[in-house]
Structures are given as C-alpha cells and as structure tokens.
Design a protein around this motif. Structure first.
Motif, PDB file in Angstrom:
ATOM      1  N   GLU A  84      -6.611  48.120 -32.192  1.00  0.00           N
ATOM      2  CA  GLU A  84      -7.763  47.306 -32.698  1.00  0.00           C
ATOM      3  C   GLU A  84      -8.876  47.902 -33.564  1.00  0.00           C
ATOM      4  O   GLU A  84      -9.178  47.278 -34.540  1.00  0.00           O
ATOM      5  N   ARG A  85      -9.462  49.028 -33.283  1.00  0.00           N
ATOM      6  CA  ARG A  85     -10.367  49.737 -34.144  1.00  0.00           C
ATOM      7  C   ARG A  85     -10.368  50.996 -34.244  1.00  0.00           C
ATOM      8  O   ARG A  85      -9.862  51.688 -33.259  1.00  0.00           O
ATOM      9  N   ARG A  86     -10.517  51.594 -35.449  1.00  0.00           N
ATOM     10  CA  ARG A  86     -10.689  53.100 -35.699  1.00  0.00           C
ATOM     11  C   ARG A  86     -12.178  53.315 -35.147  1.00  0.00           C
ATOM     12  O   ARG A  86     -12.807  53.852 -35.943  1.00  0.00           O
ATOM     13  N   GLY A 163     -13.785  40.182 -37.272  1.00  0.00           N
ATOM     14  CA  GLY A 163     -12.835  41.100 -37.900  1.00  0.00           C
ATOM     15  C   GLY A 163     -13.381  41.723 -38.754  1.00  0.00           C
ATOM     16  O   GLY A 163     -14.440  41.337 -39.505  1.00  0.00           O
ATOM     17  N   HIS A 164     -13.226  43.090 -39.295  1.00  0.00           N
ATOM     18  CA  HIS A 164     -13.908  43.615 -40.484  1.00  0.00           C
ATOM     19  C   HIS A 164     -12.904  43.799 -41.694  1.00  0.00           C
ATOM     20  O   HIS A 164     -11.783  44.234 -41.484  1.00  0.00           O
ATOM     21  N   HIS A 165     -13.352  43.840 -42.790  1.00  0.00           N
ATOM     22  CA  HIS A 165     -12.573  44.308 -44.019  1.00  0.00           C
ATOM     23  C   HIS A 165     -13.372  45.126 -45.223  1.00  0.00           C
ATOM     24  O   HIS A 165     -14.432  44.733 -45.561  1.00  0.00           O
ATOM     25  N   LEU A 175     -22.333  52.889 -36.968  1.00  0.00           N
ATOM     26  CA  LEU A 175     -22.200  53.179 -35.740  1.00  0.00           C
ATOM     27  C   LEU A 175     -22.282  51.652 -34.944  1.00  0.00           C
ATOM     28  O   LEU A 175     -22.522  50.768 -35.474  1.00  0.00           O
ATOM     29  N   ASP A 176     -21.091  51.615 -34.191  1.00  0.00           N
ATOM     30  CA  ASP A 176     -21.121  50.573 -33.090  1.00  0.00           C
ATOM     31  C   ASP A 176     -21.850  50.715 -31.830  1.00  0.00           C
ATOM     32  O   ASP A 176     -21.665  51.929 -31.088  1.00  0.00           O
ATOM     33  N   GLY A 177     -22.431  49.685 -31.146  1.00  0.00           N
ATOM     34  CA  GLY A 177     -22.892  49.933 -30.029  1.00  0.00           C
ATOM     35  C   GLY A 177     -22.725  48.649 -29.231  1.00  0.00           C
ATOM     36  O   GLY A 177     -22.591  47.408 -29.838  1.00  0.00           O
TER      37      GLY A 177
HETATM   38  O1  GTQ Z   1     -15.470  46.485 -34.071  1.00  0.00           O
HETATM   39  O2  GTQ Z   1     -14.874  45.163 -32.786  1.00  0.00           O
HETATM   40  O3  GTQ Z   1     -16.523  50.474 -31.471  1.00  0.00           O
HETATM   41  O4  GTQ Z   1     -14.285  45.699 -30.093  1.00  0.00           O
HETATM   42  C1  GTQ Z   1     -15.507  48.955 -29.741  1.00  0.00           C
HETATM   43  C2  GTQ Z   1     -14.867  47.928 -29.535  1.00  0.00           C
HETATM   44  C3  GTQ Z   1     -15.891  48.265 -31.946  1.00  0.00           C
HETATM   45  C4  GTQ Z   1     -15.299  45.988 -33.034  1.00  0.00           C
HETATM   46  C5  GTQ Z   1     -15.714  49.359 -31.108  1.00  0.00           C
HETATM   47  C6  GTQ Z   1     -14.909  46.949 -30.465  1.00  0.00           C
HETATM   48  C7  GTQ Z   1     -15.495  47.269 -31.666  1.00  0.00           C
END
Ligand code: GTQ
Ligand code: FE2
Length: 373
Positions: A84-86, A163-165, A175-177
């Motif tokens: 799903e995500r890096r 979703g991201h592109h 940064l993800d929180g």
């Molecule tokens: O970008 O959707 O760091 O689902 C952890 C879970 C990001 C995301 C993360 C996630 C996402």
C-alpha cells in the motif's frame, strides 16, 4: 507482529503492603499464574502511580537519516496493492519495537518515486500529511485532488478513500501522522481497497474542498455540519505563515496577551466546529523568535514535534536534543518540555490531546516564565 507488551511481573515480594514470603505464598502466586490471574497488590505501584509514568521515551529522529533510508527503500521496495505505502514509521525505544512514535500516534516518512502512484484505499484510522520539502504530489481524497507543497498540512479523515500520485520527475517525501496505535490497541480498525486506479488525475493548485471551505470565517451555507473531522483537506503554508507572522507583529507593536514571549502558535481547526481537525489528533504550528525559550510545560497525552525551519534545542526532562530542519521528537505524556530557538524556529506539532479532552482526563502544568532573547 513480533513486538512485546510490557511484561507483567509477579515477583514483588517486599515493600509496603506486601505479604511475608513463604512457600505457601509462592504456591498461591503460581496458582494465580496458572489461572491467568494477577493480584493488584504486586502491581499497584506500576498500574496506579501518583502521576503518569509512561513507558514511551523522549527521542529524536534525524530527518537526513530518515531521508537516506527512504531513498534506499525507493530503489528496493516496489509500491503497489498489498504493501500500500512506502511509509517507514518511527519506533519509540520504550515501546518494545512497535511501529509507534507514542502509545497512540504513528509518525512515518512516506516516499514516492517520480511518476509513481500509491493505490487507493480507505481505513478507519485518521491521517494527516505535513510537507517538510518538495512538491509535485497530489493526494486524491474521495476523488478530490489536493496538491502537496512545502509547509502544507493535509487531512485524510477516517474512512475517506485516498491515493497519492507523483506528477513530477523528482521523488517526494513527507511526514504522515495517524492514530494507528490507538486504533490497533482499541480493536477498532477497518480497511478496504479502493478502485485499481486513481479516478481524477487532474492537478489543480486548489482542491474543491478548499474552494468551498478555505475562506476565513465564511462557511458555505449548502454544507452540513458540525462534522467530527474537518472537511478542509488542505491548510496552506501561506495562511499558516501569515497567521504566525501577524501574532509576532502584534506582540512587537506592544499588544499584550497575544503570544508567550517570542512564541507564536496556531492550531489547525475544523471550520464546522472550531475544534480539532480530527477526533483523535490535534495539530499546531509554532514559531519562536531567535533566542527565545518557551515556558516548561507538561500535559497528559503524547506528542510528536517536527522542525519545519531553523535550529534549536528541545529539552524533555533531563534529555536534551539539538534539532534542525525535518528532525522529529517524541514527547511522552506528562514529560516536562522546554524548547529554545537558536535562530528563528518553526515547529509543527501533533498530539493525541483530543482523546483526553473527550474523556475529561486532560491536564496541563506550566512552570517557569518564557523568555525572549
Ligand atoms: O498514505 O494512506 O504512513 O494508509 C500509514 C498508513 C500512510 C497513507 C501511512 C497509510 C498511509
Ligand atoms: Fe491510508
């Protein structure tokens, strides 16, 4: 998962209120263990301390190290359905190897290669992104493309498809929180894959959500509310920066009661309620003038800070971390926190405070006057 919960010990045999050790007592304790029972009297000091004694630590992660490892992951780790995500999470050294920055909060660096897509999904965990550098990625939240640029704070509230592109020829990291640890611990996680491709690949400078909601003090009459999460998917740096600059300008002009000495701060808010942006996460931006030091503050609940710009010193109890752009610091519940700006210092902060406010378990203690050098 392989990490361990903090072990429960049945070995307390002395101290106040403890029984005299005898072979019969040993046998009683063994029989407790066999029946999966634990007496309070051996655990009370740990379970019911006079004030919070979190197992999480104060700790600093260096952005340059995170970025190096994220780049290597970009070369080795494909991105697609399943993984799903890096995203690479900060693991607090006090939490047994779990991918938790604090007991409730996930913090990760996420990395997209040039022209790469992260697949569409949704989950009950609430999420935000904060952009420390770069541009060129759009995160598409419930079909609404949201541009990501340095300084922007972006929301993905729970159960919205996203979703991201990356539309650029450069990689991008941010940064993800999320409240992943809280949702995991409380057994409230649900997850669904979305469509195989991102529906709207357009690249507008502003999202539809911003067109509706990003006008100060003006609420679209057509839209329902109050909403538990903010409907505004993007809080742009130009607005955050101007709000902080204006607070300091008011202080410089001698207006009292606007800021702590040399310390401006804003909270990202839900325009339908004025409350926090997400039910479980509070997010703020702080600006310290060169040489200023905050009051020493502790509060119930844990937080993560990220340096957006400048350099400074973060003190957590006896610990002391020198920090620069991008560096991240975990702050445990009730740990005394003091921040000093070496030069000007801009900091992003997120915390789990809304949880404790809802439970009427929030407490704050402030000591020592702030100073401005
Ligand atoms: O970008 O959707 O760091 O689902 C952890 C879970 C990001 C995301 C993360 C996630 C996402
Ligand atoms: Fe996600």
């Amino acid at each position: 998962m392989t990490y361990v919960d903090s072990p429960v010990s049945l070995t307390a045999t002395d101290g106040p209120g403890q029984p005299t050790p005898t072979p019969e007592l040993d046998e009683l304790y063994r029989d407790f263990e066999e029946e999966l029972l634990v007496p309070l009297w051996t655990e009370i000091g740990d379970l019911m301390p006079s004030s919070p004694r979190p197992t999480a630590h104060g700790h600093a992660w260096r952005w340059q190290n995170l970025l190096r490892l994220a780049r290597r992951s970009g070369e080795l780790v494909p991105l697609g359905r399943g993984g799903e995500r890096r995203a690479i999470a900060l693991a607090n050294p006090g939490l047994g190897g779990a991918p938790y920055a604090t007991p409730t909060l996930w913090a990760a660096i996420q990395y997209l290669n040039p022209r790469e897509d992260a697949p569409v999904h949704r989950h009950t965990q609430h999420a935000f992104r904060f952009v420390i550098e770069g541009t060129g990625v759009w995160t598409v939240v419930d079909g609404d493309p949201v541009a990501m640029r340095r300084g922007d704070f972006l929301l993905t509230p729970g159960w919205h498809f996203h979703g991201h592109h990356n539309e650029s020829d450069e990689p991008m990291a941010w940064l993800d929180g999320l409240d992943i640890p809280f949702v995991h611990t409380t057994g409230s996680a649900f997850f669904e894959f979305g469509p195989d491709s991102i529906s709207d690949r357009s690249t507008p400078a502003r999202s539809r959500g911003e067109q509706l909601w990003a006008h100060p003090g003006l609420r679209p009459v057509s839209q329902p509310g109050p909403a538990g999460s903010s409907p505004l998917a993007a809080y742009r740096w130009e607005h955050t920066d101007a709000a902080l600059a204006d607070q300091l300008a008011l202080e410089a002009a001698g207006h009292p009661g606007v800021v702590e000495a040399g310390h401006a701060a804003v909270r990202f808010s839900n325009p339908t309620t004025g409350g926090d942006v997400l039910p479980t996460i509070r997010a703020e931006m702080h600006r310290l003038l060169p040489g200023s030091t905050t009051a020493t503050r502790r509060e119930v609940g844990s937080a993560v800070w990220q340096v957006f710009d400048g350099t400074g010193v973060v003190r957590i109890g006896e610990q002391k971390f020198r920090v620069e752009r991008g560096d991240l610091v975990s702050v445990p519940s009730w740990a005394p926190l003091t921040i000093t700006a070496t030069n000007g210092l801009d900091l992003f902060r997120f915390s789990d405070t809304p949880i404790f406010e809802r439970l009427h378990a929030d407490r704050v203690q402030v000591e020592g006057a702030p100073t401005c050098g």
